[in-house]
Design a protein around this motif. Structure first.
Motif, PDB file in Angstrom:
ATOM      1  N   ALA A 233     -21.663  -2.463  -3.868  1.00 13.19           N
ATOM      2  CA  ALA A 233     -20.773  -3.559  -4.281  1.00 13.19           C
ATOM      3  C   ALA A 233     -19.943  -4.057  -3.101  1.00 13.19           C
ATOM      4  N   PRO A 234     -19.654  -5.368  -3.071  1.00 14.79           N
ATOM      5  CA  PRO A 234     -18.690  -5.876  -2.096  1.00 14.79           C
ATOM      6  C   PRO A 234     -17.286  -5.376  -2.461  1.00 14.79           C
ATOM      7  N   LEU A 235     -16.507  -5.050  -1.447  1.00 16.47           N
ATOM      8  CA  LEU A 235     -15.176  -4.485  -1.668  1.00 16.47           C
ATOM      9  C   LEU A 235     -14.147  -5.253  -0.863  1.00 16.47           C
ATOM     10  N   TYR A 236     -13.022  -5.535  -1.508  1.00 17.87           N
ATOM     11  CA  TYR A 236     -11.921  -6.254  -0.860  1.00 17.87           C
ATOM     12  C   TYR A 236     -10.667  -5.417  -1.060  1.00 17.87           C
ATOM     13  N   ILE A 237     -10.112  -4.915   0.039  1.00 13.88           N
ATOM     14  CA  ILE A 237      -8.901  -4.100  -0.040  1.00 13.88           C
ATOM     15  C   ILE A 237      -7.691  -5.032  -0.035  1.00 13.88           C
ATOM     16  N   VAL A 238      -6.886  -4.961  -1.088  1.00 14.43           N
ATOM     17  CA  VAL A 238      -5.696  -5.808  -1.137  1.00 14.43           C
ATOM     18  C   VAL A 238      -4.547  -5.146  -0.369  1.00 14.43           C
ATOM     19  N   HIS A 239      -3.625  -5.967   0.055  1.00 12.28           N
ATOM     20  CA  HIS A 239      -2.373  -5.564   0.726  1.00 12.28           C
ATOM     21  C   HIS A 239      -2.484  -4.311   1.572  1.00 12.28           C
ATOM     22  N   LEU A 240      -3.362  -4.334   2.547  1.00 12.05           N
ATOM     23  CA  LEU A 240      -3.493  -3.190   3.450  1.00 12.05           C
ATOM     24  C   LEU A 240      -2.254  -3.103   4.338  1.00 12.05           C
ATOM     25  N   SER A 241      -1.664  -1.900   4.410  1.00 12.39           N
ATOM     26  CA  SER A 241      -0.392  -1.777   5.131  1.00 12.39           C
ATOM     27  C   SER A 241      -0.415  -0.749   6.255  1.00 12.39           C
ATOM     28  N   ALA A 242      -1.388   0.156   6.244  1.00 13.65           N
ATOM     29  CA  ALA A 242      -1.315   1.321   7.138  1.00 13.65           C
ATOM     30  C   ALA A 242      -2.470   1.362   8.136  1.00 13.65           C
ATOM     31  N   ALA A 243      -2.158   1.832   9.329  1.00  8.94           N
ATOM     32  CA  ALA A 243      -3.173   1.958  10.382  1.00  8.94           C
ATOM     33  C   ALA A 243      -4.341   2.829   9.911  1.00  8.94           C
ATOM     34  N   GLN A 244      -4.039   3.877   9.126  1.00  5.74           N
ATOM     35  CA  GLN A 244      -5.103   4.776   8.654  1.00  5.74           C
ATOM     36  C   GLN A 244      -6.098   4.030   7.772  1.00  5.74           C
ATOM     37  N   ALA A 245      -5.599   3.122   6.943  1.00  9.44           N
ATOM     38  CA  ALA A 245      -6.483   2.334   6.073  1.00  9.44           C
ATOM     39  C   ALA A 245      -7.284   1.327   6.899  1.00  9.44           C
ATOM     40  N   LEU A 246      -6.618   0.742   7.900  1.00  5.93           N
ATOM     41  CA  LEU A 246      -7.313  -0.214   8.764  1.00  5.93           C
ATOM     42  C   LEU A 246      -8.452   0.468   9.523  1.00  5.93           C
ATOM     43  N   ASP A 247      -8.223   1.709   9.963  1.00  8.39           N
ATOM     44  CA  ASP A 247      -9.291   2.453  10.641  1.00  8.39           C
ATOM     45  C   ASP A 247     -10.518   2.573   9.742  1.00  8.39           C
ATOM     46  N   ALA A 248     -10.280   2.892   8.478  1.00  9.46           N
ATOM     47  CA  ALA A 248     -11.404   3.070   7.538  1.00  9.46           C
ATOM     48  C   ALA A 248     -12.154   1.750   7.345  1.00  9.46           C
ATOM     49  N   VAL A 249     -11.401   0.657   7.219  1.00 10.02           N
ATOM     50  CA  VAL A 249     -12.033  -0.661   7.040  1.00 10.02           C
ATOM     51  C   VAL A 249     -12.821  -1.039   8.290  1.00 10.02           C
ATOM     52  N   TYR A 285      13.227  -4.279  -0.853  1.00 12.77           N
ATOM     53  CA  TYR A 285      12.006  -4.159  -0.051  1.00 12.77           C
ATOM     54  C   TYR A 285      11.005  -3.201  -0.674  1.00 12.77           C
ATOM     55  N   VAL A 286      11.229  -2.843  -1.936  1.00 11.42           N
ATOM     56  CA  VAL A 286      10.305  -1.927  -2.611  1.00 11.42           C
ATOM     57  C   VAL A 286       9.085  -2.700  -3.113  1.00 11.42           C
ATOM     58  N   ALA A 287       7.945  -2.367  -2.561  1.00 10.10           N
ATOM     59  CA  ALA A 287       6.655  -2.888  -3.015  1.00 10.10           C
ATOM     60  C   ALA A 287       5.644  -1.797  -2.721  1.00 10.10           C
ATOM     61  N   SER A 288       4.485  -1.888  -3.347  1.00  6.37           N
ATOM     62  CA  SER A 288       3.455  -0.875  -3.092  1.00  6.37           C
ATOM     63  C   SER A 288       2.177  -1.547  -2.607  1.00  6.37           C
ATOM     64  N   PRO A 289       1.555  -0.990  -1.539  1.00  9.27           N
ATOM     65  CA  PRO A 289       2.032   0.121  -0.707  1.00  9.27           C
ATOM     66  C   PRO A 289       3.395  -0.210  -0.088  1.00  9.27           C
ATOM     67  N   PRO A 290       4.118   0.836   0.351  1.00  6.35           N
ATOM     68  CA  PRO A 290       5.466   0.602   0.866  1.00  6.35           C
ATOM     69  C   PRO A 290       5.457   0.044   2.288  1.00  6.35           C
ATOM     70  N   LEU A 291       6.600  -0.477   2.703  1.00  2.61           N
ATOM     71  CA  LEU A 291       6.763  -0.847   4.100  1.00  2.61           C
ATOM     72  C   LEU A 291       6.633   0.408   4.953  1.00  2.61           C
ATOM     73  N   ARG A 292       6.016   0.274   6.104  1.00  2.00           N
ATOM     74  CA  ARG A 292       5.656   1.403   6.971  1.00  2.00           C
ATOM     75  C   ARG A 292       6.554   1.461   8.196  1.00  2.00           C
ATOM     76  N   PRO A 293       6.520   2.582   8.929  1.00  2.00           N
ATOM     77  CA  PRO A 293       7.180   2.601  10.239  1.00  2.00           C
ATOM     78  C   PRO A 293       6.624   1.481  11.127  1.00  2.00           C
ATOM     79  N   LYS A 294       7.470   0.984  12.027  1.00  2.00           N
ATOM     80  CA  LYS A 294       7.127  -0.212  12.805  1.00  2.00           C
ATOM     81  C   LYS A 294       5.827  -0.122  13.591  1.00  2.00           C
ATOM     82  N   GLU A 295       5.443   1.102  13.992  1.00  8.22           N
ATOM     83  CA  GLU A 295       4.255   1.205  14.860  1.00  8.22           C
ATOM     84  C   GLU A 295       2.971   0.741  14.167  1.00  8.22           C
ATOM     85  N   HIS A 296       2.990   0.622  12.849  1.00  6.63           N
ATOM     86  CA  HIS A 296       1.800   0.098  12.158  1.00  6.63           C
ATOM     87  C   HIS A 296       1.606  -1.393  12.398  1.00  6.63           C
TER      88      HIS A 296
END
Ligand SMILES: [Zn+2]
Length: 461
Positions: A233-249, A285-296
């Motif tokens: 299936a085609p997959l679309y990740i919504v609201h990606l916030s973290a470097a770890q998730a970006l690595d996987a994508v 500023y509460v949303a999910s996924p949460p805001l991350r440390p700046k280095e992301h």
């Protein structure tokens, strides 16, 4: 009725060119080399400005029920605010409540939005109850122009879907050409961390981020990608916030898998430091996924340049500080999740151009052209070209503005970007040929916007 937008630089994803744009009725009729005489009823002077396709925000939540309250922008106020910021199309989420059908959900969202939107709109469908009926109904949704289905690996007991349920929905997506959109956070582990924090008396808004570590977004993203790989299936990740998730994508895209991801302005500009603001300010500023440390943030900008992040949507989901965010005073887990932003996406992304993170063409691509193709609207939307809908923004790249609750048009009592100084501002906005915003103000209205039945994801072969 014809309009000539004269003297500007037309910027498409493919390049920028000096040209005049002739609009006839609701459509772009022609691009004309500067200096050629063209008759038109009205002339808009775009000298020194960009002429770009209207923004497409593929992720909004107007009038969305959440934890006994509702996001405060209606389809009317939210789409007017969007227009002010140069966005001329939204794709909003219809939300299936457990025990109800997808088609009745779609009817319900039509009854909220139809006749009330100031700009064009479409829907995605949130599937929270996977069963034989819902799976079958996905086909009817696709026929009705809704072919993107969002699922949650977070929020156990509310929207959460098991891996088995996700697998079944993905199999249906594979069969029909639909795209599965995923909220990828490991909600089972997160719920334990949340319960432990509350039990320890750690109840401030910053705990929202500390109990949702980036590793659990990375893990869920990888798991969603594996399930998509198994099912095709085609997959679309919504609201990606973290470097770890970006690595996987990034890894999945490098293998040629049909995996796409969006990020949001809040993850590019705001951080966990905002969540840590005192006096419950952090709740804004509460949303999910949460805001991350700046280095992301640097990683996300890198992803936007390399196309590992395909586009930027807002996840606009406004809750007022008074009365709504207040529900979570003393228990961060009860703070309604969401940040307002539909009005500011184009301007905030333009800062990427100003700061040298993006080309002007890439700015247009991630805010309009790619969303048009991803959500099956191209070339009707997402491009300045003959035959396209005349959704056109005249943008002044040199104008200065300061974002504030005092001046924004969203129906919410705070700005997440209060006091932020920006370079660049919308001058004029046309929605299907009609000037809806200019120097004199707002000229559109509820009911101008039309429902868009969408084609399948145009990135799939
Ligand atoms: Zn959302």
């Amino acid at each position: 009725m014809s309009t000539l937008i004269r003297g500007g630089t037309v910027v498409n994803a493919t390049g920028a060119v000096a040209a005049d744009v002739l609009v006839q009725g609701e459509k772009i009729a022609a691009l004309v080399a500067p200096g050629f005489e063209v008759q038109a009823d009205t002339v808009i002077d775009a000298t020194g400005k960009y002429v770009i396709p209207g923004g497409i925000d593929g992720h909004t939540h107007m009038e969305m029920p959440f934890g006994g309250t509702s996001s405060v922008d209606t389809f009317e106020t939210g789409t007017i605010a969007a227009a002010w910021g140069g966005t001329t199309t939204i794709v909003d989420f219809a939300v299936q409540a457990k025990g109800t059908s997808l088609l009745s959900t779609l009817d319900k969202w039509h009854s909220k939005a139809d006749g009330n939107c100031a700009i064009d709109y479409g829907f995605h469908m949130i599937v929270s109850d996977v069963n034989d009926t819902s799976l079958k109904e996905m086909e009817s949704c696709i026929d009705a122009g809704v072919n993107t289905f969002k699922m949650f690996m977070a929020y156990p007991g509310v929207f959460y879907a098991t891996d088995g349920e996700i697998l079944r929905a993905m199999q249906k997506a594979r069969e029909t050409g639909a795209t599965i959109m995923m909220h990828a956070e490991n909600g089972i582990a997160i719920d334990q961390l949340v319960a432990q924090a509350i039990a320890n008396g750690d109840t401030d808004p910053v705990q929202h981020a500390l109990t949702r570590p980036p590793e659990l977004e990375g893990e869920a993203t990888s798991r969603a990608i594996a399930l998509a790989k198994v099912t095709g299936a085609p997959l679309y990740i919504v609201h990606l916030s973290a470097a770890q998730a970006l690595d996987a994508v990034t890894k999945a895209r490098d293998t040629g898998q049909n995996v796409f991801a969006e990020t949001c302005p809040q993850y590019l500009y705001l951080s966990i430091e905002d969540l840590a603001k005192p006096d419950f300010e952090g709740s804004k500023y509460v949303a999910s996924p949460p805001l991350r440390p700046k280095e992301h943030q640097g990683e996300l900008w890198r992803g936007l340049r390399t196309n590992d992040l395909s586009l930027v949507s807002t996840d606009h989901c406004p809750f007022c500080f008074k009365d709504q965010k207040e529900l979570g005073r003393g228990d961060f887990s009860k703070i309604p999740n969401g940040i307002p932003g539909v009005e500011h996406r184009i301007d905030l992304l333009h800062q990427g151009v100003v700061r040298g993170e993006l080309t002007v063409e890439r700015w247009v691509e991630i805010s309009s052209t790619t969303p048009a193709r991803m959500f099956g609207l191209y070339p009707r939307k997402g491009v300045i070209a003959p035959g396209a809908d005349a959704d056109v923004v005249v943008y002044d790249p040199m104008a200065r503005q300061t974002l504030s609750v005092e001046t924004h048009h969203m129906n919410v009592d705070y700005s997440a970007y209060e006091g932020m100084e920006l370079t660049g501002k919308v001058s004029t906005v046309l929605s299907r040929g009609k000037v809806v915003v200019d120097d004199d103000g707002f000229h559109g209205g509820a009911g101008h916007g039309r429902f868009l039945g969408r084609d399948l994801n145009q990135y799939l072969v």
